[in-house]
Design a protein around this motif. Structure first.
Motif, PDB file in Angstrom:
ATOM      1  N   UNK A  72      -4.546 -87.419  65.419  1.00 50.15           N
ATOM      2  CA  UNK A  72      -3.834 -86.707  66.470  1.00 50.15           C
ATOM      3  C   UNK A  72      -4.347 -85.283  66.524  1.00 50.15           C
ATOM      4  N   UNK A  73      -4.352 -84.699  67.731  1.00 49.28           N
ATOM      5  CA  UNK A  73      -4.842 -83.326  67.853  1.00 49.28           C
ATOM      6  C   UNK A  73      -3.786 -82.287  67.490  1.00 49.28           C
ATOM      7  N   UNK A  74      -2.557 -82.721  67.225  1.00 51.29           N
ATOM      8  CA  UNK A  74      -1.506 -81.828  66.757  1.00 51.29           C
ATOM      9  C   UNK A  74      -1.079 -82.191  65.351  1.00 51.29           C
ATOM     10  N   UNK A  75      -0.420 -81.260  64.677  1.00 52.21           N
ATOM     11  CA  UNK A  75       0.121 -81.552  63.356  1.00 52.21           C
ATOM     12  C   UNK A  75       1.315 -82.484  63.494  1.00 52.21           C
ATOM     13  N   UNK A  76       1.675 -83.119  62.414  1.00 52.23           N
ATOM     14  CA  UNK A  76       2.785 -84.080  62.333  1.00 52.23           C
ATOM     15  C   UNK A  76       2.693 -85.170  63.397  1.00 52.23           C
ATOM     16  N   UNK A  77       1.474 -85.678  63.595  1.00 54.10           N
ATOM     17  CA  UNK A  77       1.222 -86.839  64.454  1.00 54.10           C
ATOM     18  C   UNK A  77       1.670 -86.596  65.892  1.00 54.10           C
ATOM     19  N   UNK A  78       1.414 -85.400  66.399  1.00 48.67           N
ATOM     20  CA  UNK A  78       1.814 -85.072  67.766  1.00 48.67           C
ATOM     21  C   UNK A  78       0.578 -84.845  68.637  1.00 48.67           C
ATOM     22  N   UNK A  79       0.769 -84.905  69.935  1.00 57.64           N
ATOM     23  CA  UNK A  79      -0.321 -84.672  70.871  1.00 57.64           C
ATOM     24  C   UNK A  79      -1.085 -85.938  71.185  1.00 57.64           C
ATOM     25  N   UNK A  80      -2.328 -85.743  71.615  1.00 59.80           N
ATOM     26  CA  UNK A  80      -3.208 -86.842  71.987  1.00 59.80           C
ATOM     27  C   UNK A  80      -3.704 -87.559  70.734  1.00 59.80           C
ATOM     28  N   UNK A  81      -3.782 -88.881  70.800  1.00 65.23           N
ATOM     29  CA  UNK A  81      -4.212 -89.684  69.653  1.00 65.23           C
ATOM     30  C   UNK A  81      -5.535 -90.390  69.935  1.00 65.23           C
ATOM     31  N   UNK A  82      -6.290 -90.621  68.883  1.00 67.01           N
ATOM     32  CA  UNK A  82      -7.509 -91.439  68.901  1.00 67.01           C
ATOM     33  C   UNK A  82      -7.351 -92.452  67.768  1.00 67.01           C
ATOM     34  N   UNK A  83      -7.811 -93.676  67.967  1.00 63.00           N
ATOM     35  CA  UNK A  83      -7.762 -94.654  66.876  1.00 63.00           C
ATOM     36  C   UNK A  83      -9.094 -95.386  66.777  1.00 63.00           C
ATOM     37  N   UNK A  84      -9.424 -95.760  65.549  1.00 65.35           N
ATOM     38  CA  UNK A  84     -10.688 -96.438  65.246  1.00 65.35           C
ATOM     39  C   UNK A  84     -10.390 -97.616  64.331  1.00 65.35           C
ATOM     40  N   UNK A  85     -11.162 -98.678  64.478  1.00 66.51           N
ATOM     41  CA  UNK A  85     -11.084 -99.818  63.568  1.00 66.51           C
ATOM     42  C   UNK A  85     -12.495-100.392  63.417  1.00 66.51           C
ATOM     43  N   UNK A  86     -12.618-101.460  62.671  1.00 63.64           N
ATOM     44  CA  UNK A  86     -13.955-102.006  62.397  1.00 63.64           C
ATOM     45  C   UNK A  86     -14.609-102.640  63.622  1.00 63.64           C
ATOM     46  N   UNK A  87     -13.873-102.778  64.717  1.00 69.17           N
ATOM     47  CA  UNK A  87     -14.490-103.227  65.976  1.00 69.17           C
ATOM     48  C   UNK A  87     -15.211-102.078  66.660  1.00 69.17           C
ATOM     49  N   UNK A  88     -14.786-100.822  66.366  1.00 68.19           N
ATOM     50  CA  UNK A  88     -15.312 -99.662  67.082  1.00 68.19           C
ATOM     51  C   UNK A  88     -16.195 -98.756  66.224  1.00 68.19           C
ATOM     52  N   UNK A  89     -16.250 -98.994  64.907  1.00 65.99           N
ATOM     53  CA  UNK A  89     -17.111 -98.189  64.024  1.00 65.99           C
ATOM     54  C   UNK A  89     -17.868 -99.101  63.070  1.00 65.99           C
ATOM     55  N   UNK A  90     -19.048 -98.659  62.694  1.00 69.81           N
ATOM     56  CA  UNK A  90     -19.830 -99.359  61.683  1.00 69.81           C
ATOM     57  C   UNK A  90     -19.696 -98.589  60.375  1.00 69.81           C
TER      58      UNK A  90
END
Length: 152
Positions: A72-90
């Motif tokens: 998250x771009x804010x502290x304490x899991x606030x704001x815009x989020x990005x997520x990654x998993x093994x489908x999207x990263x090597x």
């Protein structure tokens, strides 16, 4: 809270950021009637201070699915989020975050360790820290995260 203390005692969580382990039923016993964490035993040198390692209350759990690394771009899991998993990263590849996005809190629910980097090129000349997989919650990153690397 034994899981959180294990992470700190193993020296896997360093730096000035706060780190949290996945909450467990035993965590309720470690919280006083006032809602403050009970004193924790001392941890090894170089680890996150025991006072900074605590379980996230169930009511404040950020949304991050098992198998994902979420930022998250804010502290304490606030704001815009990005997520990654093994489908999207090597595993082993440096993954720069999108242009203009800097993370200030994150959760590692992958089964693999993830290193966060201050620089977009995963350079070790800036700050970097590796966080274990399986449920590491960091509501306040020790630095602005601009890249990550998932390990084998």
């Amino acid at each position: 809270m034994a899981g959180a203390l294990t992470l700190a005692a193993a020296g896997l969580l360093g730096g000035s950021g706060l780190a949290q382990a996945t909450p467990t039923a035993d965590d309720d016993a470690a919280v006083s009637a006032a809602g403050a964490p009970a004193p924790a035993p001392a941890s090894s040198a170089g680890a996150v201070p025991a006072a900074a390692v605590r379980a996230a209350p169930a009511t404040e759990d950020p949304v991050c699915t098992a198998g994902e690394f979420c930022l998250w771009d804010g502290e304490t899991y606030s704001g815009t989020a990005q997520s990654y998993d093994l489908r999207t990263v090597n595993p082993g590849d440096c993954i720069p975050l999108p242009e203009g996005f800097q993370a200030h809190s994150f959760v590692n629910r992958m089964t693999r360790d993830v290193t966060i980097y201050q620089g977009t090129d995963c350079s070790t000349e800036g700050d970097f820290i590796t966080y274990p997989g399986g449920g590491t919650y960091v509501p306040q990153s020790p630095f602005a995260v601009r890249a990550l690397k998932v390990w084998e």
